[in-house]
Enzyme design. Structure first.
Site, PDB file in Angstrom:
ATOM      1  CE  LYS A   1      35.909  32.689  27.399  1.00 41.22           C
ATOM      2  NZ  LYS A   1      34.873  31.700  27.731  1.00 41.22           N
TER       3      LYS A   1
ATOM      4  CD  GLU B   1      36.939  39.444  40.741  1.00 43.09           C
ATOM      5  OE1 GLU B   1      36.013  38.729  40.328  1.00 43.09           O
ATOM      6  OE2 GLU B   1      36.811  40.635  40.951  1.00 43.09           O
TER       7      GLU B   1
ATOM      8  CB  CYS C   1      34.870  31.887  44.414  1.00 41.76           C
ATOM      9  SG  CYS C   1      33.922  33.387  44.728  1.00 41.76           S
TER      10      CYS C   1
ATOM     11  CD  GLU D   1      37.682  26.553  43.936  1.00 39.45           C
ATOM     12  OE1 GLU D   1      38.310  26.528  42.869  1.00 39.45           O
ATOM     13  OE2 GLU D   1      37.049  27.543  44.340  1.00 39.45           O
TER      14      GLU D   1
HETATM   15  P1  NAD Z   1      37.796  28.295  34.559  1.00 38.84           P
HETATM   16  O1  NAD Z   1      39.035  28.989  35.000  1.00 38.84           O
HETATM   17  O2  NAD Z   1      37.937  26.972  33.927  1.00 38.84           O
HETATM   18  O3  NAD Z   1      36.997  29.205  33.496  1.00 38.84           O
HETATM   19  C1  NAD Z   1      36.591  30.532  33.808  1.00 38.84           C
HETATM   20  C2  NAD Z   1      36.473  31.328  32.518  1.00 38.84           C
HETATM   21  O4  NAD Z   1      37.766  31.459  31.934  1.00 38.84           O
HETATM   22  C3  NAD Z   1      35.630  30.666  31.431  1.00 38.84           C
HETATM   23  O5  NAD Z   1      34.977  31.675  30.689  1.00 38.84           O
HETATM   24  C4  NAD Z   1      36.660  29.941  30.584  1.00 38.84           C
HETATM   25  O6  NAD Z   1      36.223  29.713  29.263  1.00 38.84           O
HETATM   26  C5  NAD Z   1      37.819  30.900  30.632  1.00 38.84           C
HETATM   27  N1  NAD Z   1      39.153  30.288  30.559  1.00 38.84           N
HETATM   28  C6  NAD Z   1      39.541  29.069  30.989  1.00 38.84           C
HETATM   29  N2  NAD Z   1      40.866  28.920  30.814  1.00 38.84           N
HETATM   30  C7  NAD Z   1      41.331  30.080  30.286  1.00 38.84           C
HETATM   31  C8  NAD Z   1      42.610  30.550  29.893  1.00 38.84           C
HETATM   32  N3  NAD Z   1      43.707  29.795  30.022  1.00 38.84           N
HETATM   33  N4  NAD Z   1      42.721  31.802  29.387  1.00 38.84           N
HETATM   34  C9  NAD Z   1      41.629  32.595  29.266  1.00 38.84           C
HETATM   35  N5  NAD Z   1      40.374  32.201  29.608  1.00 38.84           N
HETATM   36  C10 NAD Z   1      40.231  30.956  30.123  1.00 38.84           C
HETATM   37  O7  NAD Z   1      36.854  28.261  35.822  1.00 38.84           O
HETATM   38  P2  NAD Z   1      35.411  27.589  35.957  1.00 38.84           P
HETATM   39  O8  NAD Z   1      35.567  26.153  36.261  1.00 38.84           O
HETATM   40  O9  NAD Z   1      34.566  27.990  34.820  1.00 38.84           O
HETATM   41  O10 NAD Z   1      34.857  28.364  37.243  1.00 38.84           O
HETATM   42  C11 NAD Z   1      35.072  27.954  38.534  1.00 38.84           C
HETATM   43  C12 NAD Z   1      36.268  28.648  39.159  1.00 38.84           C
HETATM   44  O11 NAD Z   1      36.045  30.061  39.211  1.00 38.84           O
HETATM   45  C13 NAD Z   1      36.476  28.212  40.588  1.00 38.84           C
HETATM   46  O12 NAD Z   1      37.854  28.018  40.824  1.00 38.84           O
HETATM   47  C14 NAD Z   1      35.957  29.389  41.401  1.00 38.84           C
HETATM   48  O13 NAD Z   1      36.493  29.496  42.692  1.00 38.84           O
HETATM   49  C15 NAD Z   1      36.360  30.538  40.531  1.00 38.84           C
HETATM   50  N6  NAD Z   1      35.578  31.740  40.839  1.00 38.84           N
HETATM   51  C16 NAD Z   1      36.204  32.774  41.497  1.00 38.84           C
HETATM   52  C17 NAD Z   1      35.468  33.909  41.869  1.00 38.84           C
HETATM   53  C18 NAD Z   1      36.118  35.051  42.612  1.00 38.84           C
HETATM   54  O14 NAD Z   1      35.519  36.122  42.685  1.00 38.84           O
HETATM   55  N7  NAD Z   1      37.290  34.870  43.191  1.00 38.84           N
HETATM   56  C19 NAD Z   1      34.114  33.987  41.544  1.00 38.84           C
HETATM   57  C20 NAD Z   1      33.517  32.910  40.873  1.00 38.84           C
HETATM   58  C21 NAD Z   1      34.265  31.800  40.527  1.00 38.84           C
END
Ligand code: NAD
Length: 474
Positions: free
Chosen positions: A175, A249, A283, A382
């Site tokens: 997804k 991650e 990230c 962050e």
């Molecule tokens: P987010 O957690 O809001 O969403 C990420 C994904 O998870 C989306 O597809 C979203 O629809 C889904 N999602 C959200 N809540 C969920 C839940 N409770 N259960 C299952 N799925 C859920 O994050 P975002 O704002 O889209 O992305 C930014 C974040 O991602 C930042 O915190 C960034 O640091 C992190 N990130 C981490 C890495 C890494 O490798 N550590 C890489 C890229 C981004």
């Protein structure tokens, strides 16, 4: 161009989703509606998980060689269309194209290709001798993987899950984020052309609720999640209840430590890719710059001068280093952090507002704070936008203490002319990925996030295998 898509990719076909709900897509550049995608419901998830479950027995019986060949063909096909895919991502999420061509172009190709080459070296079965006989130790695919990725670098993050899962012999329901779904649906064409059997990879679309349903689904055997720490806690908690393996991650608040012997021209040249790549929406962005007190002004000048000179604007302009934030919500979040920094007493050395030249689009100026205390939210949390803090320190030990004063531990960089000294400092920093005189985003290295930045290993084939021992008589 507008794109209204209501399909899911299930059993090797793009089919209309069961759900009639949709998520509207808005351009970060024009703030206009550019399309919509389906917000999948439980029926859609059930169908996708059933397809992956049905495809599993045959896929895990294919030879490593065959799986490697299919992944190799995916890499070739992706390579031919990598610029088109990178542009489609930037059109949706506003990522500057220079950066997108790496993270949504070159890097996914490398991920598919390097995992395809594992077919030559991966050992899935070996005999381990013991005094009383011995065991055949097998590494078997873990089963049906639920893969969830964010919008900031969707293709490399997705490839980082799909490629190792596929070479391991797993099937997948993935997804993407709603903001970057169109590029994921495009992969369906590549997979079909590459000869990937139907049902081995399936895509469902939608937001948080769809993600939660996929995680909780009893038919998924493992979850590989990349996203915020907040969501990661929920995902890990659901997986914990079900004793389902999970890779998480998550977020970061990394430090770039400039040692007192650093070459500041080299630091300035790497500043954007180290500290604010993708307009700060990566990230491992090192958004805490630690500067030696003896050279604080020089370091601050280097930061401010570099950011002031950085080309800013249309993400599809090949020169742009900074573009808009992904959504209006993300801009509000970043602006509320800037406001909190001011309210808590930090001073602006650069930016802090919306650029006058771009009244339309979710733009925020590159912003630098000084006079920052470790207790402030702009130091601790962050922000995920173009906002840096520059903090002084007196000696290397203090730099390490400040860098480690974080609940996160994802990235980091050390700048110094003395590689041994920089390496010694890097050893003391609690983080998964740290680079000397460069951005921590160097590709191809598998690491763990430390502390609240996640666990379970960055994606590699091992994360998709489980071990079985067959004890044999003497
Ligand atoms: P987010 O957690 O809001 O969403 C990420 C994904 O998870 C989306 O597809 C979203 O629809 C889904 N999602 C959200 N809540 C969920 C839940 N409770 N259960 C299952 N799925 C859920 O994050 P975002 O704002 O889209 O992305 C930014 C974040 O991602 C930042 O915190 C960034 O640091 C992190 N990130 C981490 C890495 C890494 O490798 N550590 C890489 C890229 C981004």
């Amino acid at each position: 161009m507008e794109s209204y898509r209501s399909e899911v990719f299930v059993e090797g076909r793009l089919e209309k989703a069961h759900s009639s709900a949709s998520v509207t897509l808005t351009s970060p550049v024009t703030e206009e509606v550019i399309g919509s995608i389906s917000d999948c419901d439980d029926v859609d998830i059930d169908r996708a998980v059933a397809a992956a479950t049905n495809a599993l027995p045959a896929w895990r019986e294919t030879s490593l060689k065959e799986r490697g060949q299919i992944l190799g063909r995916i890499a070739d096909l992706y390579e031919k269309r990598k610029d088109e895919i990178a542009e489609l991502v930037s059109w949706q999420n506003g990522a500057v194209i220079k950066r997108s061509k790496l993270s949504n172009g070159v890097m996914p190709v490398n991920a598919y290709r390097s995992n395809s080459q594992l077919a030559d070296t991966l050992e899935l079965e070996r005999f381990v001798a013991a005094v009383d006989g011995g065991s055949l130790v097998r590494r078997e695919p873990i089963g049906v993987v639920g893969a969830i990725v964010p919008w900031n670098a969707p293709q490399v993050l997705l490839a980082g899950k799909l490629a190792p899962a596929l070479i391991a012999g797993c099937t997948v329901v993935a997804k993407p984020s709603p903001e970057t779904t169109l590029d994921t649906l495009l992969l369906a064409e590549l997979f079909e052309e590459a000869g990937l059997p139907a049902g081995v990879v399936n895509f469902v679309t939608g937001g948080r609720e769809t993600g939660m349903a996929l995680v909780a689904h009893p038919g998924t055997d493992k979850i590989s999640f990349t996203g915020s720490t907040l969501a990661g806690r929920m995902v890990a908690s659901t997986c914990g209840e079900q004793l389902k393996p999970v890779t998480a991650e998550l977020g970061g608040k990394s430090a770039a430590v400039v040692l007192d012997d650093a070459d500041l021209d080299q630091f300035a040249a790497s500043l954007i890719s180290t500290c604010l790549p993708n307009t700060g929406q990566v990230c491992y962005s090192c958004t805490r710059v630690l500067a030696p007190s003896s050279r604080f002004k020089e370091v601050l000048d280097a930061v401010v001068t570099t950011l002031q000179a950085a080309p800013f604007g249309d993400p599809l302009d090949p020169n742009s280093e900074f573009g808009p934030l992904v959504t209006a919500r993300q801009r509000e979040r970043v602006e509320s952090y800037i406001q909190s920094g001011l309210e808590e007493g930090a001073l602006l050395a650069l930016g802090g507002g919306r650029p006058k030249a771009f009244p339309v689009g979710y733009y925020v100026e590159p912003t630098v704070f000084i006079d920052v205390q470790n207790s402030m939210r702009i130091f601790r949390e962050e922000i995920f936008g173009p906002v840096l803090v520059v903090v002084p320190y007196d000696d290397d030990a203090e730099a390490v203490r400040i860098a480690n004063d974080s609940t996160y531990g994802l990235g980091g960089s050390i700048f110094s002319r003395d590689i041994a000294r920089a390496t010694a400092v890097a050893r003391q920093i609690e983080t998964g990925k740290i680079a000397v005189n460069a951005s921590p985003g160097a590709p191809g290295v598998t690491t763990d996030g430390y502390k609240d930045s996640g666990f379970g290993g960055d994606d590699s084939v091992v994360a998709y295998l489980q071990t079985k021992a067959i004890a044999l008589p003497r």
